[in-house]
Design a protein around this motif. Structure first.
Motif, PDB file in Angstrom:
ATOM      1  N   ALA A 145       1.362  -1.362   0.268  1.00 13.25           N
ATOM      2  CA  ALA A 145      -0.453  -0.174   0.465  1.00 13.25           C
ATOM      3  C   ALA A 145       0.976   1.003   0.014  1.00 13.25           C
ATOM      4  O   ALA A 145       0.645   2.271  -0.367  1.00 13.25           O
ATOM      5  CB  ALA A 145      -0.767   0.059   1.189  1.00 13.25           C
ATOM      6  N   ARG A 146       2.001   1.612   1.243  1.00 13.44           N
ATOM      7  CA  ARG A 146       2.784   2.507   0.700  1.00 13.44           C
ATOM      8  C   ARG A 146       3.432   2.904  -0.395  1.00 13.44           C
ATOM      9  O   ARG A 146       3.919   3.673  -1.401  1.00 13.44           O
ATOM     10  CB  ARG A 146       3.917   2.530   1.956  1.00 13.44           C
ATOM     11  CG  ARG A 146       4.576   3.262   2.808  1.00 13.44           C
ATOM     12  CD  ARG A 146       5.432   3.655   1.593  1.00 13.44           C
ATOM     13  NE  ARG A 146       6.495   4.577   3.035  1.00 13.44           N
ATOM     14  CZ  ARG A 146       7.643   5.413   1.424  1.00 13.44           C
ATOM     15  NH1 ARG A 146       7.425   5.387   0.641  1.00 13.44           N
ATOM     16  NH2 ARG A 146       7.825   6.612   2.493  1.00 13.44           N
ATOM     17  N   THR A 147       4.062   1.683  -1.413  1.00 12.62           N
ATOM     18  CA  THR A 147       4.267   1.267  -2.378  1.00 12.62           C
ATOM     19  C   THR A 147       3.268   1.616  -3.465  1.00 12.62           C
ATOM     20  O   THR A 147       4.082   3.368  -3.981  1.00 12.62           O
ATOM     21  CB  THR A 147       4.964   0.521  -2.937  1.00 12.62           C
ATOM     22  OG1 THR A 147       6.095   0.061  -2.526  1.00 12.62           O
ATOM     23  CG2 THR A 147       5.623   0.274  -4.725  1.00 12.62           C
ATOM     24  N   ARG A 148       2.585   1.716  -3.615  1.00 12.98           N
ATOM     25  CA  ARG A 148       1.540   2.460  -4.556  1.00 12.98           C
ATOM     26  C   ARG A 148       1.680   3.527  -4.444  1.00 12.98           C
ATOM     27  O   ARG A 148       0.599   4.219  -5.321  1.00 12.98           O
ATOM     28  CB  ARG A 148       0.146   1.303  -4.707  1.00 12.98           C
ATOM     29  CG  ARG A 148      -0.896   1.796  -4.673  1.00 12.98           C
ATOM     30  CD  ARG A 148      -1.856   0.657  -5.132  1.00 12.98           C
ATOM     31  NE  ARG A 148      -3.035   1.261  -6.040  1.00 12.98           N
ATOM     32  CZ  ARG A 148      -4.219   0.296  -6.741  1.00 12.98           C
ATOM     33  NH1 ARG A 148      -4.089  -1.137  -6.032  1.00 12.98           N
ATOM     34  NH2 ARG A 148      -4.809   1.279  -7.277  1.00 12.98           N
ATOM     35  N   LEU A 149       0.569   4.258  -3.232  1.00 12.28           N
ATOM     36  CA  LEU A 149      -0.070   5.710  -2.628  1.00 12.28           C
ATOM     37  C   LEU A 149       1.069   6.914  -2.614  1.00 12.28           C
ATOM     38  O   LEU A 149       1.203   7.300  -3.754  1.00 12.28           O
ATOM     39  CB  LEU A 149       0.388   5.517  -0.971  1.00 12.28           C
ATOM     40  CG  LEU A 149      -0.718   7.058  -0.529  1.00 12.28           C
ATOM     41  CD1 LEU A 149      -1.917   7.306  -1.713  1.00 12.28           C
ATOM     42  CD2 LEU A 149      -0.916   7.152   0.693  1.00 12.28           C
ATOM     43  N   ALA A 150       2.453   5.909  -2.689  1.00 11.54           N
ATOM     44  CA  ALA A 150       3.849   6.881  -2.428  1.00 11.54           C
ATOM     45  C   ALA A 150       4.618   7.176  -4.022  1.00 11.54           C
ATOM     46  O   ALA A 150       4.281   8.423  -4.927  1.00 11.54           O
ATOM     47  CB  ALA A 150       5.161   6.371  -2.319  1.00 11.54           C
ATOM     48  N   ARG A 187     -10.219  12.562 -15.865  1.00 14.69           N
ATOM     49  CA  ARG A 187     -10.086  12.323 -14.022  1.00 14.69           C
ATOM     50  C   ARG A 187      -9.145  11.044 -13.394  1.00 14.69           C
ATOM     51  O   ARG A 187      -9.408  10.535 -12.273  1.00 14.69           O
ATOM     52  CB  ARG A 187     -11.181  12.694 -13.496  1.00 14.69           C
ATOM     53  CG  ARG A 187     -13.074  12.669 -14.496  1.00 14.69           C
ATOM     54  CD  ARG A 187     -12.249  14.510 -14.312  1.00 14.69           C
ATOM     55  NE  ARG A 187     -11.830  15.050 -12.952  1.00 14.69           N
ATOM     56  CZ  ARG A 187     -11.009  16.441 -12.626  1.00 14.69           C
ATOM     57  NH1 ARG A 187     -11.042  17.019 -13.634  1.00 14.69           N
ATOM     58  NH2 ARG A 187     -10.740  16.492 -10.903  1.00 14.69           N
ATOM     59  N   THR A 188      -8.216  10.932 -14.381  1.00  9.69           N
ATOM     60  CA  THR A 188      -7.117  10.010 -13.701  1.00  9.69           C
ATOM     61  C   THR A 188      -6.401  10.618 -13.239  1.00  9.69           C
ATOM     62  O   THR A 188      -6.281   9.762 -12.081  1.00  9.69           O
ATOM     63  CB  THR A 188      -5.846   9.461 -14.784  1.00  9.69           C
ATOM     64  OG1 THR A 188      -6.503   9.017 -16.490  1.00  9.69           O
ATOM     65  CG2 THR A 188      -5.065   8.201 -14.339  1.00  9.69           C
ATOM     66  N   ASP A 198      -6.558   7.636  -9.655  1.00 12.79           N
ATOM     67  CA  ASP A 198      -5.592   6.812  -9.070  1.00 12.79           C
ATOM     68  C   ASP A 198      -5.503   6.627  -7.683  1.00 12.79           C
ATOM     69  O   ASP A 198      -5.001   6.427  -7.561  1.00 12.79           O
ATOM     70  CB  ASP A 198      -4.340   7.771 -10.381  1.00 12.79           C
ATOM     71  CG  ASP A 198      -3.512   6.390  -9.654  1.00 12.79           C
ATOM     72  OD1 ASP A 198      -3.734   5.798  -9.133  1.00 12.79           O
ATOM     73  OD2 ASP A 198      -2.061   7.218 -10.333  1.00 12.79           O
ATOM     74  N   LEU A 199      -5.516   8.615  -7.322  1.00 12.53           N
ATOM     75  CA  LEU A 199      -4.869   8.686  -5.878  1.00 12.53           C
ATOM     76  C   LEU A 199      -6.233   8.095  -5.023  1.00 12.53           C
ATOM     77  O   LEU A 199      -6.302   7.594  -3.999  1.00 12.53           O
ATOM     78  CB  LEU A 199      -5.580  10.515  -5.829  1.00 12.53           C
ATOM     79  CG  LEU A 199      -5.531  10.682  -4.258  1.00 12.53           C
ATOM     80  CD1 LEU A 199      -4.108  10.188  -3.606  1.00 12.53           C
ATOM     81  CD2 LEU A 199      -5.085  12.248  -4.622  1.00 12.53           C
ATOM     82  N   GLY A 200      -7.715   8.294  -5.460  1.00 11.69           N
ATOM     83  CA  GLY A 200      -8.581   7.368  -4.008  1.00 11.69           C
ATOM     84  C   GLY A 200      -8.746   6.730  -4.530  1.00 11.69           C
ATOM     85  O   GLY A 200      -8.560   5.386  -3.349  1.00 11.69           O
ATOM     86  N   SER A 201      -8.284   5.501  -5.805  1.00 11.35           N
ATOM     87  CA  SER A 201      -7.866   4.178  -5.651  1.00 11.35           C
ATOM     88  C   SER A 201      -6.527   3.850  -4.604  1.00 11.35           C
ATOM     89  O   SER A 201      -6.864   2.544  -4.116  1.00 11.35           O
ATOM     90  CB  SER A 201      -7.281   3.290  -7.412  1.00 11.35           C
ATOM     91  OG  SER A 201      -8.683   3.684  -7.903  1.00 11.35           O
ATOM     92  N   ALA A 211     -14.081   5.236  -3.425  1.00 14.26           N
ATOM     93  CA  ALA A 211     -13.244   5.181  -4.214  1.00 14.26           C
ATOM     94  C   ALA A 211     -14.231   5.051  -5.576  1.00 14.26           C
ATOM     95  O   ALA A 211     -14.297   5.274  -6.877  1.00 14.26           O
ATOM     96  CB  ALA A 211     -12.096   4.071  -4.570  1.00 14.26           C
ATOM     97  N   SER A 212     -14.873   4.577  -4.969  1.00 12.81           N
ATOM     98  CA  SER A 212     -16.341   3.784  -6.027  1.00 12.81           C
ATOM     99  C   SER A 212     -17.085   5.235  -7.284  1.00 12.81           C
ATOM    100  O   SER A 212     -16.926   5.686  -8.141  1.00 12.81           O
ATOM    101  CB  SER A 212     -17.286   3.054  -5.979  1.00 12.81           C
ATOM    102  OG  SER A 212     -18.534   3.764  -5.282  1.00 12.81           O
ATOM    103  N   VAL A 213     -16.957   6.331  -6.036  1.00 14.78           N
ATOM    104  CA  VAL A 213     -17.801   7.759  -6.812  1.00 14.78           C
ATOM    105  C   VAL A 213     -16.325   8.017  -7.895  1.00 14.78           C
ATOM    106  O   VAL A 213     -16.503   8.657  -8.335  1.00 14.78           O
ATOM    107  CB  VAL A 213     -17.799   8.962  -5.616  1.00 14.78           C
ATOM    108  CG1 VAL A 213     -18.444   9.718  -5.775  1.00 14.78           C
ATOM    109  CG2 VAL A 213     -19.345   7.972  -4.902  1.00 14.78           C
ATOM    110  N   LEU A 214     -15.412   7.909  -7.072  1.00 14.11           N
ATOM    111  CA  LEU A 214     -14.079   8.622  -8.039  1.00 14.11           C
ATOM    112  C   LEU A 214     -13.962   7.663  -8.955  1.00 14.11           C
ATOM    113  O   LEU A 214     -14.057   8.485 -10.499  1.00 14.11           O
ATOM    114  CB  LEU A 214     -12.534   8.851  -7.117  1.00 14.11           C
ATOM    115  CG  LEU A 214     -13.043   9.336  -5.863  1.00 14.11           C
ATOM    116  CD1 LEU A 214     -11.896   9.130  -5.193  1.00 14.11           C
ATOM    117  CD2 LEU A 214     -13.321  11.017  -5.999  1.00 14.11           C
ATOM    118  N   LEU A 215     -13.877   6.502  -9.179  1.00 13.76           N
ATOM    119  CA  LEU A 215     -14.016   6.342 -10.122  1.00 13.76           C
ATOM    120  C   LEU A 215     -14.855   6.012 -10.878  1.00 13.76           C
ATOM    121  O   LEU A 215     -15.062   6.215 -12.350  1.00 13.76           O
ATOM    122  CB  LEU A 215     -13.699   4.624 -10.061  1.00 13.76           C
ATOM    123  CG  LEU A 215     -12.296   4.224  -9.274  1.00 13.76           C
ATOM    124  CD1 LEU A 215     -12.991   2.542  -8.656  1.00 13.76           C
ATOM    125  CD2 LEU A 215     -11.883   4.288 -10.415  1.00 13.76           C
ATOM    126  N   GLY A 216     -16.480   6.177 -10.469  1.00  9.06           N
ATOM    127  CA  GLY A 216     -17.589   6.655 -12.142  1.00  9.06           C
ATOM    128  C   GLY A 216     -17.416   7.966 -12.498  1.00  9.06           C
ATOM    129  O   GLY A 216     -17.969   9.090 -13.387  1.00  9.06           O
TER     130      GLY A 216
END
Length: 614
Positions: free
Chosen positions: A216-221, A386-387, A391-394, A455-460
């Motif tokens: 998770a840390r790697t993905r968020l960074a 809106r990537t 991406d941030l929300g995911s 996160a689903s709102v942001l993906l939508g």
């Protein structure tokens, strides 16, 4: 029930003055009730992430974006530096009323319109007070659209919050690594489908938590947080140099001063076509991060202070990008290219407007703007691309889920009937002495269950129409902020949980003994098969397992009673060792070592920044 809580129809008739006074009181009461102090969100209450995402912090980020815009335009010769400095000095969040801006945001559907109006007025007032003749306010929000400012503010807020989360994830990972090291060989019951299964070690369980948190840390960074600047339709057309813009100096109502009209949604709808809405007043800028060694790092503790005091122009862009000169007229020779000539402040000409990105004024402005904000430079304006937000929300939802896995296991293992772990502190004064409530684990689990829906709102919102959307963009604001808050609070709680977690190896051994060695039946079957064959070994062990469970005796004893001759083939001491669950943990210690080696190899550098490549 207080008088303020009575319904309107229960109140006596009032004079007009009385009604006005009562309405004012209701508005004040309503304003107090809408303050979100975190009463129903204890997981994020008091966290650094909460402070970095509050309304005051968001207001400051919008002001920072406005200030950076003027400085960027000064860097490419579209505004005088004196105007940029003057607007930045005025753009202090503490001088603006957040609640008032929020209430007035309804007229335009976003908070930028009222904020820019207030900033423009403040700049005008400062000009008057300082005795300046120049109309500094004409450079406020010049050429930008509200979405440019809101999107950039969201990225700024994220850039100031994500490092806090990353730091807590690092603390969590370090504590989990210590647990995995300490309990590398500590035997514990494995559990599958809620039932005891083959033995494992608590160190391997902690190593699994560590691996998830590190992922998770790697993905968020790695999430890239770009600035946003495109103008009304994402073409940067409003940022053309003055020599190709409308005739005359840009004024408070000219198209060069602002590219978006104001629509007042609170009044009657005007359906006539021959009365176009008045353009939005010029908007003033803001300030930016102060003294950070890397872009977007850290959270400013004082959201009411201007933060723009950044050195120089962009070091990471093309050679044509101008360097700042802190004096003189505003249009610098390096900015003018082959066609421009410097003039007095307020009548600048811009850089060459060739087709290539290295000479195009809009592209150079975008680079200077991103650099001033210390955000990533976008390839394109992303009004409907809106990537970055998705991406941030995911990544935030993924992080909350990884922390939720730790919490879910702690909640199970800390149950009274299991009692293998306990939080350092739990419950409160009203909690009975025999209970140690896993409060932090509960709060982390609550955040993890909310994050996917947000996160689903942001993906939508990825499905955004045209060049600027109506609805999807607006829908992102609150879910993204809540994800930052929830994940930030969960990371804070996870760090505290991991550092204070109490582990009880003796209780783990007691729980292993509950099944009388049946957990190691597979190992005993492997030893029996060469002597009696696979089918016979399976039959004997099935009968022995049933006897051990029914009679509450060890599996070795049950096998001896089932077939003494077979038991003699193995020997009593060896059979007892084979049925000891603590001796049947396989490669668990070696797997722990692999996770620890990966953790050591992935330690982030001290200057790790979340926004990715610039």
């Amino acid at each position: 029930m207080t008088s303020a809580e009575h319904a309107d129809d229960d109140r006596p008739e009032r004079t007009d003055a009385g009604r006005t006074e009562h309405a004012d009181a209701d508005r004040r009461e309503s304003a107090g009730h809408t303050d979100d102090a975190g009463l129903l969100s204890p997981g994020r209450a008091g966290s650094a992430a909460e402070a970095a995402t509050g309304d005051a912090a968001f207001l400051r980020a919008m002001l920072d974006a406005e200030a950076a815009l003027v400085h960027a335009q000064a860097a490419v010769g579209l505004a005088p530096e004196a105007a940029a400095d003057a607007i930045t000095a005025v753009a202090a969040a503490g001088r603006f009323d957040v609640r008032d801006v929020a209430l007035r945001a309804r007229s335009a559907g976003n908070p930028v319109t009222p904020l820019v109006a207030d900033l423009t007025a403040a700049v005008d007032d400062e000009d008057t007070r300082a005795g300046r003749d120049a109309d500094t306010a004409q450079y406020v929000h010049r050429g930008a659209t509200s979405q440019d400012i809101v999107d950039t503010a969201m990225m700024l807020v994220a850039a100031r919050t994500v490092p806090v989360i990353l730091a807590d994830l690092d603390r969590t990972a370090d504590a989990l690594a210590a647990l995995a090291t300490t309990h590398r060989t500590t035997p514990a019951a494995g559990r599958t489908l809620t039932q005891h299964a083959a033995p494992t070690t608590f160190g391997l369980k902690a190593a699994g938590w560590l691996s998830s948190v590190r992922a998770a840390r790697t993905r968020l960074a790695a999430v890239r947080l770009p600035a946003q600047l495109g103008g009304e339709a994402g073409t940067l057309a409003a940022f053309a140099p003055d020599d190709v813009a409308v005739d005359g100096a840009p004024g408070r109502t000219s198209t060069a001063a602002s590219c978006e009209p104001v629509y007042d949604l609170t009044g009657p709808l005007d359906t006539t076509l021959d009365s176009p809405p008045e353009p939005l007043p010029d908007y003033p800028p803001a300030t930016g991060p102060e003294g950070d060694s890397e872009p977007g790092l850290g959270v400013d503790p004082a959201p009411d202070e201007p933060i723009y005091d950044l050195p120089g122009a962009a070091p990471n862009h093309s050679a044509e990008t101008p360097t700042e000169s802190r004096g003189g007229s505003g249009a610098r020779e390096a900015d003018l290219g082959a066609t421009g000539t410097g003039t007095a402040a307020g009548t600048h000409t811009g850089a060459a407007t060739g087709d290539g990105p290295e000479t195009n004024t809009g592209v150079r402005l975008l680079a200077a703007y991103a650099d001033r904000l210390r955000l990533a430079e976008p390839t394109l304006p992303w009004h409907t691309l809106r990537t970055p937000v998705a991406d941030l929300g995911s990544a935030l939802a993924f992080t909350a889920g990884a922390l939720g896995k730790v919490a879910a296991d702690v909640l199970v293992l800390s149950r009274t009937e299991i009692g293998e772990v306990a939080e350092a502190r739990g419950g409160g004064p009203a909690t009975p002495p025999h209970r140690r409530n896993p409060v932090r684990a509960a709060l982390i689990a609550a955040a993890a269950r909310q994050a996917p829906a947000l996160a689903s709102v942001l993906l939508g919102a990825l499905v955004a129409e045209d060049e600027r959307p109506a609805g999807p963009w607006h829908a992102e604001w609150q879910p993204l902020r809540e994800l930052l808050r929830l994940t930030g609070g969960a990371a804070r709680d996870a760090a505290e949980l991991a550092h204070g977690l109490r582990v009880f190896p003796d209780r783990m051994r007691d729980n292993l003994a509950l099944t009388h060695g049946v957990l190691a039946a597979e190992r005993l079957a492997t030893a029996l098969t060469p002597a009696v064959g696979r089918a016979r070994a399976k039959e004997l062990l099935g009968a022995a397992e049933r006897l051990a469970t029914r009679a509450n005796i060890p599996l070795a004893q049950a096998l001896t009673e089932t077939d003494p001759a077979v038991a003699e083939l193995i020997g009593e001491d060896r059979m007892r060792a084979l049925t000891d669950p603590a001796g049947y943990t396989g490669s668990a210690p070696a797997l722990v070592d692999r996770a620890l080696a990966e953790h050591d190899a992935e330690q982030p550098p001290a200057d790790d920044a979340p926004q990715g490549p610039r």
